[in-house]
Design a protein around this motif. Structure first.
Motif, PDB file in Angstrom:
ATOM      1  N   ALA A  82       0.810  -1.187   0.000  1.00 45.54           N
ATOM      2  CA  ALA A  82       0.000   0.000   0.000  1.00 45.54           C
ATOM      3  C   ALA A  82       0.855   1.254   0.000  1.00 45.54           C
ATOM      4  CB  ALA A  82      -0.941  -0.027   1.209  1.00 45.54           C
ATOM      5  N   LYS A  83       2.000   1.126   0.671  1.00 47.92           N
ATOM      6  CA  LYS A  83       2.867   2.270   0.799  1.00 47.92           C
ATOM      7  C   LYS A  83       3.838   2.390  -0.360  1.00 47.92           C
ATOM      8  CE  LYS A  83       2.866   2.466   5.820  1.00 47.92           C
ATOM      9  NZ  LYS A  83       3.690   2.342   6.978  1.00 47.92           N
ATOM     10  N   CYS A  84       3.865   1.333  -1.105  1.00 48.27           N
ATOM     11  CA  CYS A  84       4.866   1.372  -2.196  1.00 48.27           C
ATOM     12  C   CYS A  84       4.400   2.341  -3.268  1.00 48.27           C
ATOM     13  CB  CYS A  84       5.052  -0.041  -2.719  1.00 48.27           C
ATOM     14  SG  CYS A  84       6.263  -0.159  -4.112  1.00 48.27           S
ATOM     15  N   ASP A  85       5.307   3.188  -3.655  1.00 50.75           N
ATOM     16  CA  ASP A  85       5.001   4.130  -4.704  1.00 50.75           C
ATOM     17  C   ASP A  85       5.664   3.654  -5.938  1.00 50.75           C
ATOM     18  OD1 ASP A  85       4.274   6.272  -6.289  1.00 50.75           O
ATOM     19  OD2 ASP A  85       5.536   7.708  -5.164  1.00 50.75           O
ATOM     20  N   PRO A  86       4.848   3.391  -6.931  1.00 54.66           N
ATOM     21  CA  PRO A  86       5.463   2.828  -8.136  1.00 54.66           C
ATOM     22  C   PRO A  86       6.479   3.783  -8.753  1.00 54.66           C
ATOM     23  CG  PRO A  86       3.044   2.557  -8.164  1.00 54.66           C
ATOM     24  CD  PRO A  86       3.449   3.418  -7.020  1.00 54.66           C
ATOM     25  N   ALA A  87       6.163   4.930  -8.445  1.00 50.96           N
ATOM     26  CA  ALA A  87       7.064   5.827  -9.075  1.00 50.96           C
ATOM     27  C   ALA A  87       8.389   5.885  -8.426  1.00 50.96           C
ATOM     28  CB  ALA A  87       6.408   7.242  -9.053  1.00 50.96           C
TER      29      ALA A  87
END
Length: 657
Positions: A309-314
């Motif tokens: 959830a916290k992972c930012d793909p960017a």
């Protein structure tokens, strides 16, 4: 005192004393004879007779029968029919012989040794049923001995008494024998009647048996059919039992294998109980680990989810975020699987924990089942043996049923023959019953009283009313009276002349001369007849009418006999007296007994004493007429003789001069 009656062959006159002698001569002779011979049974005690009893008694039906002693007792006791009895002396052979010789005994009656045996022989022969016993039957005899110098009638008296005694005893024995025979008739008739009833019952039973026997063949045929079916069924049963025995042996074998398998399985289970404990431990450990894994994996999945959830793909790159999201998903799945496994293991663990005990129990049960299967195998083996025996029994039953069928068939045939035979038996027995009943009805039946009465008649069927009061019977007195009167007439013309000595020179007629000589003789004859009648009345005691008839005939006979004797002397002289005496003897001889020769009896019937004898027995007009005819003929003959005496020659007259 003399009379004008001329004496024969003498010139001496006849006196009253002479007349009295002539008158009393027939009365005296007749009285003596009648007194001596009338009713000799009243004076039997004046005779002495000896009894010599040599008899040996015998036993009849276990009882002593001294018949010789009874006969001797009967002789001594005498008869109620006789007013007196001989003086009997019980003696022996020597004394009896001596008594006969010296005159002490007038008779000896000897009862022989075999008297009782002979007297009972006929009854014994009947009791023994005839046959050879009948040939031994004999008459009992007694011997009557009289002395050679005994008196004329002694033999007759003693013989008659002994004969009556023997006859009486014979009648008594015959009565006893006949009574037994008549009672036997009644008994036989009753027994035959019972036999007839039994035969009738037998015929009825035989008829019923024949009916029953007639039903046997059908039943026996059905029995034979059933027995045949039983044999077939028994054979099928034996075959089935063989199959059962075979299958039972297979089952026994299978049971033995099962028992062995169960016992082996139990051993394996017992061997694996330890491994099951390890398995339970491992499961319990796995359950904890699974629970920990589920918790840890769940935490991991949550962290990864948070990271995703916290992972930012960017920032992190889309690929990494996707990888972190996929790992989170996989961790969630793993957590779920671990939770599921943990749940399962948690549920199974308690049950798995019981498996070692269950395996131990199952092993024990399997061992027991194995033992039971092994025992079942033994029982099935024994059962197979029993089934084999049952099979053999069924085959024996089949064989017996076959024999029963054959026997039932034979029974059917035999029962048919039996029914025929029983029917014949019933018919024959019925005929026998009828014949026995006819025989029973034909046999006479008597009560004891009837048997006794009839036996007495049969034993002595004929009786006689003949009297035994006088030695020669009731005609003895008339015979003696006629004879003494005849000799009285003869005595008159032994003393007196038949005609007067002066016949030739008398001037009276021949008839007058005849009657003159006849009249005193006729009066004497009439008086003689009356005296004889009086003496007979004293001795015999006739009734009034009977005596008057007797006296009248006696008086007439005395007169007639005087006329006949006068004629005999007038016609034949001294020879006439001899003829008269001969007539008297013939009268006695032909009047005593009827067995005299016929020619002699004919002469006796033609004599002048015959009508007198007949008339003296009983009043008889024919006899009276005959006597009158004799008197008339005699007077006529005397008259003719007198007339002939009154003619003579001159030479005869000169010779007398």
């Amino acid at each position: 005192m003399t009379l004008s009656i001329e004496r024969a062959r003498s010139r001496k006159p006849i006196t009253w004393l002479t007349i009295l002698g002539i008158l009393l001569l027939p009365a005296a002779v007749g009285g003596i004879l009648v007194a001596a011979l009338q009713n000799p049974t009243e004076r039997l005690d004046s005779m002495t007779a000896a009894i010599v009893n040599l008899d040996e008694p015998v036993k009849v039906d276990g009882q002593l029968a001294p018949l010789g002693r009874q006969l001797a007792s009967g002789l001594v006791e005498g008869s109620d029919d006789l007013e007196s009895n001989l003086t009997w002396v019980i003696s022996n052979e020597d004394d009896a012989a001596a008594g006969l010789a010296d005159g002490s005994y007038q008779a000896v009656i000897t009862i022989p040794e075999s008297f009782s045996a002979a007297a009972t022989s006929s009854g014994q022969a009947i009791a023994d049923g005839g046959g050879s016993a009948a040939d031994k039957a004999e008459k009992a005899t007694i011997t009557v001995t009289t002395p050679e110098d005994g008196l004329v009638a002694d033999d007759l008296i003693t013989g008659q008494i002994a004969s009556v005694a023997a006859s009486t005893m014979g009648t008594m024995l015959s009565e006893a024998t006949m009574e037994n025979v008549l009672v036997g008739f009644t008994t036989i008739g009753d027994q035959i009647g019972e036999a007839a009833s039994g035969a009738a019952e037998l015929a009825s039973g035989a008829r019923g048996a024949a009916t029953g026997a007639a039903a046997i063949p059908d039943g026996a045929t059905k029995l034979a059919s059933g027995a045949s079916q039983l044999g077939s069924g028994a054979t099928d049963l034996a075959n089935g039992l063989d199959t059962i025995a075979q299958n039972t042996r297979g089952a026994a074998s299978g049971a033995a294998q099962i028992g062995s398998g169960l016992t082996g399985g139990a051993a394996e289970l017992e061997n694996n109980v330890g491994g099951m404990g390890q398995l339970v431990g491992a499961i319990q450990t796995g359950t904890g680990a699974a629970t920990d894994a589920a918790t840890q994996t769940g935490a991991l999945a949550q962290k990864l989810g948070t990271m995703a959830a916290k992972c930012d793909p960017a920032a992190s790159g889309a690929a990494l975020c996707e990888q972190i999201s996929a790992a989170a998903d996989e961790a969630a799945v793993a957590a779920t699987s671990a939770g599921t496994a943990s749940g399962y293991l948690t549920q199974v663990a308690p049950d798995v924990a019981t498996l070692p005990g269950t395996f131990s129990t199952l092993a024990a049960s399997m061992r027991q089942a194995g033992d039971g299967a092994t025992a079942l195998a033994g029982g099935l083996t024994q059962l197979a043996g029993g089934v084999d025996q049952s099979s053999a029994g069924a085959r024996a039953l089949s064989s017996g049923a076959g024999e029963l069928s054959g026997g039932a068939t034979a029974l059917s045939t035999g029962a048919s023959e039996l029914a025929t035979g029983l029917d014949t038996l019933a018919t024959g027995t019925g005929d026998l019953a009828g014949g026995l009943r006819t025989a029973a009805d034909s046999l006479p039946s008597f009560s004891d009283e009837e048997s006794t009465s009839l036996a007495s008649v049969i034993a002595d069927p004929v009786s006689s009313n003949a009297t035994t009061g006088t030695i020669f019977g009731p005609t003895a007195i008339p015979l003696l009276a006629a004879v003494v009167l005849w000799f009285g007439g003869l005595a008159s013309f032994i003393v007196m002349r038949a005609h007067t000595e002066r016949t030739l020179t008398s001037r009276r007629s021949s008839a007058a001369l005849t009657l003159r000589a006849f009249t005193p003789a006729a009066l004497i004859g009439a008086a003689q007849g009356l005296l004889v009648a009086l003496i007979v009345q004293i001795v015999a005691g006739y009734g009034a009418a009977e005596w008057w008839a007797f006296a009248g005939t006696a008086v007439l006979s005395g007169i007639v006999f005087a006329a006949v004797n006068q004629a005999l002397v007038a016609l034949f002289g001294g020879i006439g007296r001899w003829i008269s005496a001969l007539i008297g003897v013939l009268a006695v001889a032909t009047g005593l007994i009827s067995t005299v020769p016929g020619w002699l009896a004919g002469i006796g019937a033609a004599l002048p004493t015959a009508p007198a004898f007949t008339g003296l027995i009983a009043a008889n007009g024919g006899a009276i007429a005959a006597l009158v005819v004799w008197a008339v003929l005699s007077i006529v003959a005397t008259t003719i003789a007198v007339a002939l005496r009154r003619t003579t020659s001159a030479k005869a007259v000169l010779a007398t001069a």
